[in-house]
Motif scaffolding. Structure first.
Motif, mmCIF file in Angstrom:
data_model
loop_
_atom_site.group_PDB
_atom_site.id
_atom_site.type_symbol
_atom_site.label_atom_id
_atom_site.label_comp_id
_atom_site.label_asym_id
_atom_site.label_seq_id
_atom_site.Cartn_x
_atom_site.Cartn_y
_atom_site.Cartn_z
ATOM 1 N N VAL A 31 0.863 -1.353 -0.121
ATOM 2 C CA VAL A 31 0.074 -0.302 0.103
ATOM 3 C C VAL A 31 0.946 1.083 -0.208
ATOM 4 N N PHE A 32 1.809 1.011 1.195
ATOM 5 C CA PHE A 32 3.051 2.042 0.996
ATOM 6 C C PHE A 32 3.712 2.176 -0.834
ATOM 7 N N LEU A 33 3.780 1.307 -1.531
ATOM 8 C CA LEU A 33 4.869 1.969 -2.626
ATOM 9 C C LEU A 33 3.324 2.158 -3.494
ATOM 10 N N HIS A 34 1.896 1.988 -3.382
ATOM 11 C CA HIS A 34 1.171 2.249 -4.297
ATOM 12 C C HIS A 34 0.658 3.670 -4.155
ATOM 13 N N ASP A 35 0.885 4.150 -2.767
ATOM 14 C CA ASP A 35 0.568 4.975 -2.351
ATOM 15 C C ASP A 35 1.533 6.412 -3.396
ATOM 16 N N GLN A 36 2.969 5.826 -2.852
ATOM 17 C CA GLN A 36 4.001 6.519 -3.483
ATOM 18 C C GLN A 36 4.398 6.547 -4.846
ATOM 19 N N LEU A 37 4.205 5.861 -5.773
ATOM 20 C CA LEU A 37 4.001 5.629 -6.830
ATOM 21 C C LEU A 37 2.827 6.873 -7.441
ATOM 22 N N ALA A 38 1.575 6.230 -6.843
ATOM 23 C CA ALA A 38 0.594 7.431 -7.385
ATOM 24 C C ALA A 38 1.131 9.436 -7.737
ATOM 25 N N GLN A 39 1.699 9.453 -6.149
ATOM 26 C CA GLN A 39 1.452 10.278 -5.751
ATOM 27 C C GLN A 39 3.211 11.083 -6.852
ATOM 28 N N ALA A 40 4.017 9.722 -7.221
ATOM 29 C CA ALA A 40 5.163 10.795 -7.969
ATOM 30 C C ALA A 40 5.030 10.723 -9.346
ATOM 31 N N SER A 41 6.147 12.190 -9.911
ATOM 32 C CA SER A 41 5.962 12.006 -10.669
ATOM 33 C C SER A 41 6.256 10.873 -12.171
ATOM 34 N N PRO A 42 6.203 12.005 -13.100
ATOM 35 C CA PRO A 42 5.862 10.515 -14.291
ATOM 36 C C PRO A 42 7.415 10.005 -14.875
ATOM 37 N N ASP A 43 8.579 11.050 -14.245
ATOM 38 C CA ASP A 43 10.246 10.541 -14.362
ATOM 39 C C ASP A 43 10.309 9.818 -13.869
ATOM 40 N N LEU A 44 9.557 9.236 -12.167
ATOM 41 C CA LEU A 44 10.002 8.453 -11.136
ATOM 42 C C LEU A 44 10.914 7.087 -11.912
ATOM 43 N N MET A 45 9.844 6.594 -12.701
ATOM 44 C CA MET A 45 10.014 5.281 -13.998
ATOM 45 C C MET A 45 10.927 5.112 -14.006
ATOM 46 N N ARG A 46 11.060 6.083 -14.864
ATOM 47 C CA ARG A 46 12.274 6.272 -15.596
ATOM 48 C C ARG A 46 13.403 6.668 -15.015
ATOM 49 N N ASP A 47 13.680 7.492 -13.797
ATOM 50 C CA ASP A 47 15.266 7.279 -13.038
ATOM 51 C C ASP A 47 15.184 5.692 -12.498
ATOM 52 N N LEU A 48 14.321 5.223 -12.340
ATOM 53 C CA LEU A 48 14.131 4.054 -11.269
ATOM 54 C C LEU A 48 15.125 2.741 -12.560
ATOM 55 N N LEU A 49 14.210 2.904 -13.437
ATOM 56 C CA LEU A 49 14.991 1.893 -14.884
ATOM 57 C C LEU A 49 15.935 2.186 -15.009
ATOM 58 N N THR A 50 16.654 3.361 -15.338
ATOM 59 C CA THR A 50 17.740 3.670 -15.589
ATOM 60 C C THR A 50 18.814 3.226 -14.298
ATOM 61 N N THR A 51 17.965 3.674 -13.280
ATOM 62 C CA THR A 51 19.665 3.155 -12.620
ATOM 63 C C THR A 51 20.135 1.715 -12.109
#
Length: 69
Positions: free
Chosen positions: A11-31
């Motif tokens: 639930v915590f991860l879902h809430d954080q991802l829902a509030q995150a910027s669209p570039d968060l996934m790109r940054d996570l994948l890049t890392t």
């Protein structure tokens, strides 16, 4: 009465991802991808980047992090 301090990780991860910027996934994948590429290069060379080892089979020349397009 005390408050419940337990956190459900999903639930915590879902809430954080829902509030995150669209570039968060790109940054996570890049890392993640750069970490995988570095680990692969370490295994091919027989030693980690920047370390000297008698087991080293070759050298890493010009390795750099790359941005996703």
């Amino acid at each position: 009465m005390t408050a419940n301090t337990s956190i459900d990780p999903a639930v915590f991860l879902h809430d954080q991802l829902a509030q995150a910027s669209p570039d968060l996934m790109r940054d996570l994948l890049t890392t993640f991808i750069n970490a995988l590429l570095s680990a692969q290069a370490d295994s091919v060379c027989g030693a980690e980047y920047g370390t000297r080892s008698p087991d080293r089979t070759n050298s890493r020349n010009g390795y750099r992090h790359r941005d996703l397009d």
